[in-house]
Scaffold this motif. Structure first.
Motif, PDB file in Angstrom:
ATOM      1  N   CYS A 116       0.824  -1.211   0.000  1.00 13.87           N
ATOM      2  CA  CYS A 116       0.000   0.000   0.000  1.00 13.87           C
ATOM      3  C   CYS A 116       0.860   1.263   0.000  1.00 13.87           C
ATOM      4  O   CYS A 116       0.577   2.204  -0.757  1.00 13.87           O
ATOM      5  CB  CYS A 116      -0.959  -0.001   1.191  1.00 13.87           C
ATOM      6  N   ASN A 289      -6.114   2.034   1.487  1.00 15.49           N
ATOM      7  CA  ASN A 289      -5.027   1.087   1.749  1.00 15.49           C
ATOM      8  C   ASN A 289      -5.492  -0.367   1.666  1.00 15.49           C
ATOM      9  O   ASN A 289      -4.673  -1.268   1.436  1.00 15.49           O
ATOM     10  CB  ASN A 289      -4.395   1.338   3.124  1.00 15.49           C
ATOM     11  N   GLY A 293      -4.635  -0.315  -2.454  1.00 14.27           N
ATOM     12  CA  GLY A 293      -3.430  -0.646  -1.703  1.00 14.27           C
ATOM     13  C   GLY A 293      -3.318  -2.100  -1.285  1.00 14.27           C
ATOM     14  O   GLY A 293      -2.298  -2.480  -0.716  1.00 14.27           O
TER      15      GLY A 293
END
Length: 310
Positions: A116, A289, A293
């Motif tokens: 990420c 994320n 990510g």
């Protein structure tokens, strides 16, 4: 034809996210190992070798073990750990990184899902270095903040148990030796490792990375418009790109720079801010994320490998 997918580590943070994203799919069959067999190498080997594509959501050593258990030449792999991201024979799973990267992923036998933290800086820097607007040996720093889900189950449990007692903002990686530095250096095409200063915020998921640029010592100083134009040209030329470039704007602040803005999606937005009089610029990426990510990128790579995207 229905593809058989095995998620090795399906009950971890990334594995659960991938399962959720695949839950309504009718074009795949998710193979699920019984709970009492998850740590049994022989049982895992059976599932790994029965899959068309195995997605590894494991710690690095366990991911290497899983790869070693695969004997079926037909089983392809997406590894969400950091074990193989700069390893020979593995294709980096950032589809928008180059114009031919999606095609490379589509044909790959082994795909290393990106981390990420590196994705935002790579997305911002690589096209600018490729365009000759930034030199590879430019000293680079990377700052940012991620939701606590990026720390895995242990951090999630700690943050959710402590509630209001945990910090709103906690810098970490203070040894300046973040595990994603080799990946970031290699795929941003930097001559040397950047100085990276990550932080975790008191929110579950979402991410923002920032790359400040001191341009005044360059022989040819690019304008903010030139930097923005190169990024817009690169990502605008890609089909089915999850990465977009926000309009160039001279603003003091922007509500779009919310780390949680793209939560639950696979989107990434790049922003360019510049002060040409000071020969300075700031490259910011906003993404989830757990989306672009992590699990979102894994599913994007899965679809490419199945020939169902790009």
């Amino acid at each position: 034809m229905t593809a058989k997918i095995f998620i090795d580590g399906e009950h971890g943070t990334t594995g659960l996210q991938i399962r959720g994203r695949l839950a309504e799919r009718r074009d795949i069959e998710v193979l699920s190992i019984p709970a009492d067999k998850r740590k049994d190498p022989a049982a895992r080997a059976d599932f790994l070798n029965a899959a068309d594509i195995a997605i590894l959501c494991l710690p690095d050593d366990a991911a290497r073990e899983s790869v070693a258990l695969i004997e079926n030449a037909g089983t392809r792999v997406i590894d969400a750990s950091s074990a193989h991201r700069v390893a020979e024979g593995w294709t980096y799973g950032f589809a928008e990184m180059d114009r031919d990267q999606a095609a490379a992923i589509r044909e790959a036998q082994r795909v290393a899902n990106p981390g990420c933290w590196p994705q935002g800086p790579i997305a911002a820097l690589r096209p600018l270095i490729a365009a000759g607007l930034l030199p590879a040996d430019l000293p680079v720093t990377v700052n940012g903040v991620s939701g606590y889900s990026g720390g895995g189950r242990t951090m999630i449990e700690a943050y959710e148990a402590d509630g209001a007692a945990v910090p709103h903002f906690m810098p970490y990686g203070l040894t300046l030796d973040h595990k994603h530095l080799p990946e970031l250096t290699a795929y941003a095409r930097l001559a040397g490792a950047p100085l990276m200063q990550p932080a975790v915020g008191r929110f579950a998921q979402g991410m923002l990375t920032a790359v400040p640029l001191h341009l005044g010592r360059l022989a040819r100083v690019p304008s903010g418009r030139a930097l923005h134009g190169a990024l817009a040209e690169h990502y605008g030329a890609l089909a089915d790109s999850a990465v977009t470039v926000a309009p160039l704007a001279a603003v003091e602040r922007s509500a779009e720079l919310d780390p949680q803005r793209h939560n639950g999606t696979n989107a990434m937005t790049l922003h360019v801010f510049a002060n040409d009089a000071r020969a300075q610029a700031l490259l910011i990426a906003v993404y989830d994320n757990l989306g672009k990510g992590a699990s979102g990128a894994a599913v994007q790579n899965l679809d490419l490998m199945l020939g169902r995207a790009g």
